[in-house]
Design a protein around this motif. Structure first.
Motif, PDB file in Angstrom:
ATOM      1  N   LEU A   1     -14.695 -14.219 -14.041  1.00  0.00           N
ATOM      2  CA  LEU A   1     -14.358 -12.815 -14.030  1.00  0.00           C
ATOM      3  C   LEU A   1     -13.866 -12.972 -12.569  1.00  0.00           C
ATOM      4  CD1 LEU A   1     -15.237  -9.772 -15.877  1.00  0.00           C
ATOM      5  CD2 LEU A   1     -15.523  -9.861 -13.103  1.00  0.00           C
ATOM      6  N   LEU A   2     -13.101 -12.251 -12.058  1.00  0.00           N
ATOM      7  CA  LEU A   2     -13.247 -12.169 -10.407  1.00  0.00           C
ATOM      8  C   LEU A   2     -12.728 -10.195  -9.887  1.00  0.00           C
ATOM      9  CD1 LEU A   2     -12.906 -13.257  -7.562  1.00  0.00           C
ATOM     10  CD2 LEU A   2      -9.931 -13.474  -7.807  1.00  0.00           C
ATOM     11  N   ILE A   3     -13.784 -10.314  -9.053  1.00  0.00           N
ATOM     12  CA  ILE A   3     -13.800  -8.620  -8.704  1.00  0.00           C
ATOM     13  C   ILE A   3     -13.162  -8.823  -7.083  1.00  0.00           C
ATOM     14  CG2 ILE A   3     -14.737  -6.677  -7.969  1.00  0.00           C
ATOM     15  CD1 ILE A   3     -16.558  -7.378 -10.438  1.00  0.00           C
ATOM     16  N   LEU A   4     -12.023  -7.911  -6.831  1.00  0.00           N
ATOM     17  CA  LEU A   4     -11.566  -7.966  -5.286  1.00  0.00           C
ATOM     18  C   LEU A   4     -11.591  -6.850  -4.868  1.00  0.00           C
ATOM     19  CD1 LEU A   4      -8.234 -10.010  -5.489  1.00  0.00           C
ATOM     20  CD2 LEU A   4     -10.257 -10.962  -5.185  1.00  0.00           C
ATOM     21  N   GLU A   5     -11.759  -6.516  -3.190  1.00  0.00           N
ATOM     22  CA  GLU A   5     -11.815  -5.392  -2.742  1.00  0.00           C
ATOM     23  C   GLU A   5     -10.750  -5.972  -1.168  1.00  0.00           C
ATOM     24  OE1 GLU A   5     -13.060  -2.000  -1.604  1.00  0.00           O
ATOM     25  OE2 GLU A   5     -14.052  -2.657  -3.088  1.00  0.00           O
ATOM     26  N   ILE A   6      -9.768  -5.000  -1.747  1.00  0.00           N
ATOM     27  CA  ILE A   6      -8.632  -5.253  -0.380  1.00  0.00           C
ATOM     28  C   ILE A   6      -8.920  -4.268   0.076  1.00  0.00           C
ATOM     29  CG2 ILE A   6      -6.396  -5.231  -0.594  1.00  0.00           C
ATOM     30  CD1 ILE A   6      -6.439  -6.032  -3.627  1.00  0.00           C
ATOM     31  N   LYS A   7      -8.755  -4.967   1.470  1.00  0.00           N
ATOM     32  CA  LYS A   7      -8.747  -4.194   2.787  1.00  0.00           C
ATOM     33  C   LYS A   7      -7.881  -4.290   3.429  1.00  0.00           C
ATOM     34  CE  LYS A   7     -12.683  -2.185   2.560  1.00  0.00           C
ATOM     35  NZ  LYS A   7     -13.251  -0.851   1.892  1.00  0.00           N
ATOM     36  N   ASN A   8      -6.800  -3.115   4.228  1.00  0.00           N
ATOM     37  CA  ASN A   8      -5.489  -3.130   4.605  1.00  0.00           C
ATOM     38  C   ASN A   8      -5.416  -2.751   6.612  1.00  0.00           C
ATOM     39  OD1 ASN A   8      -3.434  -3.923   5.580  1.00  0.00           O
ATOM     40  ND2 ASN A   8      -2.309  -2.023   4.909  1.00  0.00           N
ATOM     41  N   ILE A   9      -6.778  -3.440   6.723  1.00  0.00           N
ATOM     42  CA  ILE A   9      -7.676  -3.188   8.217  1.00  0.00           C
ATOM     43  C   ILE A   9      -6.639  -3.623   9.367  1.00  0.00           C
ATOM     44  CG2 ILE A   9      -9.000  -1.039   7.078  1.00  0.00           C
ATOM     45  CD1 ILE A   9     -10.399  -3.073   7.461  1.00  0.00           C
ATOM     46  N   THR A  10      -6.561  -3.697  10.524  1.00  0.00           N
ATOM     47  CA  THR A  10      -6.058  -4.185  11.792  1.00  0.00           C
ATOM     48  C   THR A  10      -7.717  -4.332  12.812  1.00  0.00           C
ATOM     49  OG1 THR A  10      -4.911  -2.419  12.517  1.00  0.00           O
ATOM     50  CG2 THR A  10      -3.905  -3.962  11.179  1.00  0.00           C
ATOM     51  N   GLY A  11      -7.442  -4.486  13.889  1.00  0.00           N
ATOM     52  CA  GLY A  11      -8.258  -4.795  14.541  1.00  0.00           C
ATOM     53  C   GLY A  11      -8.713  -6.095  14.557  1.00  0.00           C
ATOM     54  N   ILE A  12      -9.707  -5.856  15.619  1.00  0.00           N
ATOM     55  CA  ILE A  12     -11.393  -7.577  15.877  1.00  0.00           C
ATOM     56  C   ILE A  12     -12.409  -7.145  14.980  1.00  0.00           C
ATOM     57  CG2 ILE A  12     -12.691  -8.710  16.770  1.00  0.00           C
ATOM     58  CD1 ILE A  12     -10.859  -8.053  19.301  1.00  0.00           C
TER      59      ILE A  12
END
Length: 313
Positions: free
Chosen positions: A90-101
Motif C-alpha cells: 500500500l503506497l501513500i503519496l503526498e504530492i507537491k507542486n512547488i518550484t524553487g530551490i
C-alpha cells in the motif's frame, strides 16, 4: 481501478465564489485570490501525477483512492493525496507542486524553499505528515488482521522544484521517477491474496468522509444577487419577464438562478428560507421569492412562514 476519483475541493469552490462576489477594492481580495491560486496549483500538480500513473504497467488488481479523507479515534483528520493499493504493498503519496530551490533539515524537521526572487519561505514538513498517515494506516491494517507493507513518498509534480543534498535518504522524487520506484517496490515485496486486498479497499472506502475546511466568508462585503457569468467584478443581474438580464453586457439567461444556487450552498449551506433566499439574491418581494423557489429543484418542508427548502444532492 479508481475507487475514489479526484475532484475539485469544496474549499477551492468556496473561495472561487468569494473572489467572484467580493469587490476588487476589498482589503482581503488579494489574499483570497492568492489562496485560490495555490489551491489550483496544488490540484494541477495532483492531476499531473495522476496522468503519470496512466502510462505505467500496473499489476492487476490495483485500486486508487485519491484525496482520501477521514478522522481518527482522537478526532484529528487525515487527508492523503493518493493511496495506491496493489497485492504487493500500500503506497501513500503526498504530492507537491512547488518550484524553487528546496532544502530540508531532518534534525529540525525544517522544509524550506528559495524562490526565483531569492525569498526564503518555510513550509510544512511533508515527511512528518506522511509518517503520521503511515502510523494510522498500520493500525487500521492490524485491526483488520491484514498484513500489507505500507510505503510512503513525496512526489514533486514539477521539474522546477530543485532538490538539495539535505533530501538524501528521504522518500522524495520527481514525478518522472515514479516508474522506477514503483518497479523497485514491486520487485521487493511478495503479493498477498486478491480477495483480502479488495476487502481492505472497501474498508477504506467506508471510512472516507469529506473534511470541510473552515473558510472565513465576508458576507457583509460581498455582492448579493444573481451574478452575470460574463462580466467581471460581480455584476448583478436583474429579473423581469421570467428572465435574468445583465444591465452591463446585455446577457439574457433563464437559468442564471439555478447556476448561482451553488454559490448559496457553498457560502451558506443546503437549507433556504424565503428570507435567507431574498437576502442572498437581493430580492425585495417575498411573493417573487416564493415563485422563484417553486421553480428550483428543492425539497420543501413545512408550510407558510415556517416553510424551509433543502437542496437535493
Amino acid at each position: 481501478m479508481i475507487l475514489l476519483a479526484r475532484r475539485t475541493s469544496e474549499t477551492q469552490k468556496t473561495l472561487e465564489v468569494i473572489v467572484r462576489r467580493l469587490p476588487v477594492t476589498h482589503s482581503e481580495y488579494s489574499n483570497y485570490c492568492e489562496h485560490v491560486r495555490r489551491l489550483k496549483a496544488g490540484f494541477a500538480g495532483e492531476q499531473r501525477v495522476d496522468a503519470e500513473w496512466l502510462e505505467l504497467d500496473l499489476p492487476s488488481p490495483y485500486y486508487f483512492l485519491h484525496d482520501f479523507q477521514t478522522m481518527n479515534d482522537f478526532g484529528s483528520t487525515h487527508q492523503m493525496d493518493t493511496i495506491f493499493l496493489c497485492r504487493q504493498f500500500l503506497l501513500i503519496l503526498e504530492i507537491k507542486n512547488i518550484t524553487g530551490i528546496l532544502s530540508y533539515d531532518a534534525l529540525f524537521a525544517q522544509f524550506t524553499r528559495t524562490t526565483g526572487e531569492g525569498n526564503l519561505e518555510g513550509m510544512t514538513d511533508p515527511f512528518l505528515q506522511l509518517e503520521r498517515h503511515v502510523v494510522w494506516m498500520k493500525r487500521l491494517l492490524q485491526r483488520e488482521h491484514f498484513h500489507l507493507p505500507v510505503l510512503h513518498a513525496v512526489v514533486l509534480a514539477t521539474k522546477n522544484g530543485i532538490l538539495s543534498e539535505g533530501f538524501q535518504g528521504q522518500p522524495i522524487f520527481h514525478v518522472t521517477g515514479l516508474r522506477v520506484h514503483l518497479q523497485k517496490w514491486l520487485d521487493l515485496h511478495q503479493p498477498v491474496e486478491t480477495e483480502k486486498l479488495f476487502r481492505f479497499a472497501r474498508v477504506l472506502m467506508s471510512m472516507h468522509k469529506k473534511v470541510k475546511r473552515a473558510v472565513k466568508v465576508p458576507f457583509e462585503d460581498m455582492v448579493k444577487g444573481v451574478i452575470c457569468p460574463k462580466c467581471a467584478n460581480g455584476q448583478p443581474m436583474s429579473y423581469s419577464y421570467k428572465k435574468w438580464h445583465c444591465p452591463r453586457c446585455g446577457l439574457v439567461d433563464r437559468d442564471a438562478l439555478k447556476r448561482d444556487l451553488e454559490d448559496y450552498r457553498l457560502l451558506v449551506g443546503p437549507k433556504l428560507t424565503n428570507k435567507s433566499f431574498r437576502e442572498f439574491f437581493a430580492i425585495d418581494s417575498p411573493n417573487v421569492a416564493y415563485k422563484l423557489l417553486q421553480q428550483l429543484p428543492l425539497k420543501a418542508e413545512g408550510s407558510k412562514k415556517h416553510r424551509e427548502y433543502w437542496m437535493m444532492e
